[in-house]
Every structure is written in C-alpha cells, then in structure tokens.
Design a protein around this motif. Sequence first.
Motif, short mmCIF file in Angstrom:
data_model
loop_
_atom_site.label_atom_id
_atom_site.label_comp_id
_atom_site.label_asym_id
_atom_site.label_seq_id
_atom_site.Cartn_x
_atom_site.Cartn_y
_atom_site.Cartn_z
N PRO A 174 0.01 -12.14 2.86
CA PRO A 174 1.26 -11.26 3.11
C PRO A 174 2.30 -11.81 4.46
CG PRO A 174 -0.51 -10.27 4.01
CD PRO A 174 -1.01 -11.35 3.31
N HIS A 175 3.57 -12.04 4.26
CA HIS A 175 4.36 -12.48 5.24
C HIS A 175 4.76 -11.40 6.14
CE1 HIS A 175 7.14 -15.19 7.36
NE2 HIS A 175 8.11 -14.37 7.04
N GLY A 176 4.77 -11.86 7.60
CA GLY A 176 5.08 -11.01 8.43
C GLY A 176 4.64 -9.66 8.70
N SER A 177 5.38 -8.60 8.72
CA SER A 177 4.72 -7.11 9.07
C SER A 177 4.55 -6.43 7.92
CB SER A 177 5.73 -6.58 9.98
OG SER A 177 7.07 -6.52 9.03
N ALA A 178 4.13 -7.04 6.62
CA ALA A 178 3.92 -6.42 5.35
C ALA A 178 2.76 -5.68 5.75
CB ALA A 178 3.78 -7.33 4.31
N ASP A 179 2.86 -4.42 4.83
CA ASP A 179 1.69 -3.59 5.13
C ASP A 179 0.16 -4.14 4.45
OD1 ASP A 179 -0.27 -1.52 4.78
OD2 ASP A 179 1.10 0.12 4.08
N SER A 180 -0.82 -4.64 5.27
CA SER A 180 -1.73 -5.40 5.12
C SER A 180 -2.70 -4.44 4.02
CB SER A 180 -2.51 -5.92 6.28
OG SER A 180 -2.94 -4.80 7.29
N THR A 181 -2.93 -3.31 4.36
CA THR A 181 -3.76 -2.32 3.68
C THR A 181 -3.28 -2.38 2.06
OG1 THR A 181 -4.13 -0.99 5.52
CG2 THR A 181 -4.69 0.02 3.50
N ALA A 182 -1.91 -2.18 2.09
CA ALA A 182 -1.29 -2.09 0.70
C ALA A 182 -1.52 -3.39 -0.22
CB ALA A 182 0.14 -1.42 0.82
N TRP A 183 -1.35 -4.39 0.77
CA TRP A 183 -1.38 -5.74 0.18
C TRP A 183 -3.09 -5.97 -0.39
CZ3 TRP A 183 1.80 -9.90 -0.93
CH2 TRP A 183 0.99 -11.39 -1.30
N ALA A 184 -4.04 -5.64 0.30
CA ALA A 184 -5.23 -5.61 0.09
C ALA A 184 -5.57 -5.07 -1.40
CB ALA A 184 -6.09 -5.23 0.98
#
Length: 516
Positions: A174-184
């Motif tokens: 993910p780039h920048g401040s994207a939600d890392s939990t949702a991305w995972a």
Amino acid sequence: MLLLRRAVFPVVRTKCGRCFCSSPSLQMDRKGLVLGVFEKKGEKGNLQLTEAAAGFDRKVSGKLSELLKISGPGLKKGKSRIFYGIHEEFPCVAVVGLDDATAGVCGAENWDTAKENIRQAVSAGCRVLQDLEVTHVEVDGCGDAQAAAEGALLGLFQYDQLKSKKKPKVTVQPHGSADSTAWAKGVLYAEGQNLARLLMEAPANHITPTAFANTIQEKLAQHGDRVKVQKRSQAWIEEQGMGAFLSVSKGSEEPPVFLELHYNGSPDSKQAPLLLVGKGITFDSGGISLKPSASMDMMRADMGGAATVCASVVTAATLKLPINIIGLAPLCENMPSGKATKPGDVVTAKNGKTIQVDNTDAEGRLILADALCYAHTFNPRAVVNVATLTGAMDVALGSAATGVFTNSDWLWGELHKASVVTGDRVWRMPLFQHYTKQVTDSQLADLNNIGKYSRSGGACTAAAFLKEFVTSPHWAHLDIAGVMSNKDEIPYLKKGMSGRPTRTLVEFAAALAHQG
C-alpha cells in the motif's frame, strides 16, 4: 540494478500509446506507483484526485495535475495513463480511472460499484507496470484498501509454473496512509482466490486426486492444532458405503481420495460447524458417455468446486476467523475403461437410495450425493456445496453470476450480502417440486441421474437430485459452471480459470463468524 530495456523520451504515455513529450529521456529503475483519479459526477472529463494522488501531486509541485490536463480529456473507468520521470522515487507512475466518486451499492447490478471500480482500475495500473517490467509497485488505497489489494493481486496473477520463460514477479504494497489492516485482509482474500486458480489451471497429470489433497495439506500445515486434515482412502470410502462416489472413480487408474478438512477457529468448541462441500473431479472425460474432444482440456478444472472450497478453508484459517468450518472434497477422475460405470447401471448411495446412471457424464451429482450424506453426520449449522455441475447453468446465467439453489431464505440472504461486497455475484434459482418429479421418476431405481427430460432445466434437475440427499434446513447448492473460466468478462481477472466464488465464500464465512 537491472534497468528497463529502453530509455523513454515521453513524460506521459496513454494506454493506447499516445505520447506527450516535454522532458529529456531518462532511464527508469524498477519501481512504480499506481494512483487513482475520480471523475466528478455530472462533469465528464473533470478529474478529482484521490487523497493519495493529491498528496503525491503536492510533492511534485502540481506536476501530476498539469500533466493530466495536457494529456487528453478525462480518464475512463479502468483505463490507465503512464507518466515517467516526475518523481525520483517513482520514475514510473500509472494513473487509473475510478469513475464516479459517489458510486456505491447498485441494486440493479447487485454489487458495490465503488469497490468494483477500484478493483478494475488498480488491476489495470498494476498490469501496465508489469508489462514495463516494473517489479515493485506501491498502490493507492483509493479509499478502500481491501478492494485495491484484491485488484492488484488478482490482476497480477499468472499461471506460468510450467514455462521456462516467466514474467518477472511483481511485489505490491500500500502507498502512503492506506489502511494497512484492510490492505492485509484484501491480500488474503485475493491469495485465496489465486490458490483456487492455481489448482484449476494445473494440468490433470499434475493435479491428480492425491496431488490435490497433498497440496491443500501443505497449505494448512502452518496452522497447527486449529486445523486437522484427513485424506481418506478408497478402503474408507468403501466402508462408508459411498457407492455413488465409487461408481465414478472406478474407471480411472488414479485412486480416489475423500479429503476432509477441519478448521476449529471458534472459542466455543461445541459451535455447530459450517459445512462446505466441493466437487473434486480432477479430470472429466465424461466416462463411457464420452465428451466431444473440443475443449475437453478445460475439464482439468472440473474440480473447481473442491478448489474454491479448500481455498476458502485455507483463507479462513489464515484470517483466524472465529468459526468452525469443515471442508469436504470427494476427489477422483471420471474416465472410460473396461471397469467404468455403464449407462443404465444402478448404484447405491450412502443413504441407501438407488440411482440409475443413464449418463456417466452427469457424475458430479453422484460424488456430491455421498459427500452430502456424510456432511450431515456433523450436525452442521449450514451446508453449502459448490460444483461445476451443469453446462445448463452456463446457458442460463453465463459468467455474470453463480447460480444458487437453496431451501433456506436465511442462507440465501447471507450469501447474497457477501456477494454484493465481493462483486462476485450470486443469483437465486428455483427448486420447484416440478424438477424433483423428473429425477424421482426412474425406471430401475429410486432416482435417475439425468432426469426425465435431460435437456430441459438441466441445472434445476441437477439441484433437485442433490436435494434428495439433504436433511439440513439450511442448504445451498452453488453451480459454478458458468463462472469457471474468464475470457474478458471480469476485467481484473486475466484469461483463464477464475477461482470464483472463493472470495464470496470467505466473506460469507466471515459474516457468519461475527454473528456468533
């Protein structure tokens, strides 16, 4: 670091190849960035940068906005435009069209349009960077990091395991401040579907019943005591009285396997399990009722039901969903030989019902009949079986949606809600007594495996046949024959086996887990 094969003079290049030259040539490294832009509602061609794209634009002093204006009108949904050399860290930037910023759940389409637009756009951006041999890509979350991750990983999937020349592997983050939990979460959903695609694409001499079972066992080995895998042998199948399953497998030299997966994720060990059952014909020749040779190679994916079910269990375990799931996959080949079942033969299923087999190419319902009988011994919360069961389903719905036959309005509602979220749609089909009468009117046995009128309502009569082996008040049969493969219907899936509806099954299980 290895550079791309040629220097690029243009600062911007559209997907169609139009160039806009305004800077000297530069050599790119192998890192890229995907950013999204919306089209303002009612203002065709008027673009609105996502939060991440706007932040990037500020870093490059408005250069991105300026280039978007001079590179042509608008940016259509799912299309990409490539910019070179505007940022030192990201020499290659793909800007993708997300369409209307106000899009949401669409009742007419039965999906969340915003999520679908993101999946489509991000996959397009990642693919064009992959074509440029970029090997590391950062992706704009576009307001829904899970959908963005799904689009990226589903779009980049390729089956090249058996080729000597492979495309470079692309890593995404993910780039920048994207939600890392949702991305995972999106990564795990997409990896689940890609596992099903991997199994379905593999040639039948590589994915035999035994090899299939071993692959799933390896995938689940890391989850320790929460998962138990049992690979039941032919001797066990015979002990269970699964005569319908055995009648299909006996024409092949490959031994059948009944794969049983137990995922115990609920803190309540007594919680009734969700039962998932998948048709596992690892190659379907049709048996004595031999299929035409054209496109018979596609029947390596006739285990798509087992692939999606097993991939869903793997994904649920990886997500650590608080739910108990049992996955069952009767695995075998359907082949013609001197030992194969003959049209007109009568076999006996696990529950004692006799079946007249008038067409050996209607074999999926036979192996599922015994698996469904066994499934009910676990007193399940609900039973969902998945199968590439009938060509009639493809005729009825094509690749637009999975056909669902169910005796439960509650179960239908849960599956439908899950499919709206994933964009991998389902559509309810009828289970009228009209169809039951056609399969119970048999000259020699209790049931006929193709029904009285074999060409009329074939998907419905197949479902009615399965219903004769169901006692659960919450049962659904998902016929995935129409969604088994993808040509260009789903933009974020490349041509080939689709792995559908794995994400819908996972989303359904996740929702059920949170209901307690």
